[in-house]
Design a protein around this motif. Structure first.
Motif: not given
Length: 419
Positions: A336-358
């Motif tokens: 996962i770390k080697e795939d920057e696009s995958k990391v960015a997608a997961i980070e974006s998804w996590l931030h979106a979920k956290i933003a929704g929770l907030i």
């Protein structure tokens, strides 16, 4: 904390007492210049100290228990203070935007991976993983899978094309020249059998019976009967045995033309086996009946039970987590770390979920504060506030007395100069 609060309270009381005592002590000396200056300072300090004491005390309770208007401000305005505190938390200090901006600065996935890699080295986590894995495997009822697996196996076998399978098998036999080897095996085994005395007796008996039972008319019948009377089973056996052994020897020779004719016929039949529709249909029906009559449930259950025991033993090994789980997890994290696009997608998804929770739960901050404050009675709440900010409030009293003292001296000097 309580000792410090008591110390500051004592200090405030001592400063007020000093101002009062100084005022009384300097009254007899007010005719002198120094006496006037000190008396003016102590008088102003006493007034300042008393005024600040009144103001500080009025925040929390009625001074001296007297219900003076506009005193005991905090108890009277508890609800207003609570609403103001909640409003300040939600709209000024802990706004949705500020919380979201703070989370955006955090690389959540890195924190998760760091935590996972750290915890994998913990013995307690290793034991938990091993225990959880064992519980999962032990709770699997393998017997319930046996009928399904049997059904799948039978379904596969029934759907298999017998003609195609036989054609592939015959092509393999021809490519490896197994037909010649099989023919040689039959010739050798036949030769071994035919060379035995028992075989000679059987051949002689069968040959004699064939001669005796041969039907013919006229002269041929007379000739056969005459020949039968002249020859015995032993002689017929010797003739047939010698004939068969000689033919078996000849057929084993590579250059024998009859051998080539037989092998060519065998090869032709094997090569065109799928064109024999009647044979293929009969084999297909035989295969389907055999598959349908098969009962594999018991064997499958036994295999599954043994497999389950092997898995349990594998998990119970001390090196299970280090040798199996940890490498898999680390390889997964590395990929996962080697795939920057995958990391960015997961980070974006996590931030979106956290933003929704907030977004959905931001109002709960105020509710939580109100619930905790409502659990406290007024006296306890006032005591907590005094314990936390009382030191600074008591220093206000001390500062009021000291400042009043200095201002009093200044005013006395001013009066002496002006008057």
């Amino acid at each position: 904390m309580e000792k410090r609060d008591k110390r500051s309270r004592h200090l405030a009381a001592i400063s007020l007492a000093i101002m009062g005592a100084g005022f009384l002590a300097t009254m007899p000396f007010q005719d002198s210049l120094i006496g006037k200056l000190l008396m003016g300072g102590f008088e102003a300090g006493l007034v300042g100290g008393l005024a600040d004491w009144f103001a500080v005390t009025a925040l929390f309770r009625h001074p001296m228990g007297i219900p003076i208007p506009h005193t005991a401000l905090l108890p009277k305005n508890r609800d207003k203070v609570t609403r103001a505190l909640i409003n300040m938390l939600e709209n000024d200090w802990l706004t949705k935007e500020s919380i979201m901006d703070k989370f955006k600065q955090i690389h959540i996935l890195d924190k998760i991976f760091e935590t996972v890699e750290k915890e994998l080295r913990s013995e307690s986590v290793k034991q938990s993983i091993q225990s959880f894995s064992l519980d999962v495997v032990k709770k699997i009822d393998v017997e319930r899978f046996a009928p399904t697996i049997e059904q799948e196996i039978k379904g596969f076998l029934l759907s298999a094309d017998t003609s195609d399978l036989l054609q592939k098998a015959s092509s393999h036999v021809l490519s490896k020249e197994y037909e010649a080897a099989a023919f040689n095996y039959v010739l050798i085994e036949t030769e071994k059998w035919a060379s035995q005395d028992e075989a000679k007796m059987v051949l002689g008996k069968l040959g004699k019976q064939a001669i005796d039972t041969t039907e013919a008319d006229g002269l041929l019948k007379f000739a056969i009967q005459s020949f039968s009377n002249m020859i015995t089973e032993e002689k017929v056996g010797n003739i047939l045995q010698s004939f068969i052994l000689k033919r078996m020897k000849n057929l084993q020779q590579e250059d024998n033309r009859y051998r080539h004719m037989i092998l060519e016929k065998i090869r032709k039949e094997l090569g065109n086996i799928n064109e024999r529709e009647a044979l293929m249909s009969e084999i297909q029906n035989w295969k389907n009946k055999m598959v349908e009559d098969m009962d594999l449930t018991g064997q499958i259950r036994g295999v599954l039970a043994k497999s389950k025991d092997r898995v349990i033993a594998f998990i119970e090994a001390d090196s299970f987590v280090d040798d199996t789980v940890t490498p898999v997890v680390k390889r997964f994290i590395h990929e996962i770390k080697e795939d920057e696009s995958k990391v960015a997608a997961i980070e974006s998804w996590l931030h979106a979920k956290i933003a929704g929770l907030i977004e959905r739960n931001h109002s709960k901050i105020g509710k939580l504060v109100r619930e905790n404050l409502d659990k406290l009675d007024t006296e306890t709440l006032i005591d907590m506030m005094e314990n936390n900010i009382g030191k600074d409030l008591q220093w206000i009293r001390v500062n009021g007395a000291v400042c009043g003292f200095l201002i009093g001296i200044g005013l006395t000097i001013f009066k002496l100069v002006v008057l």
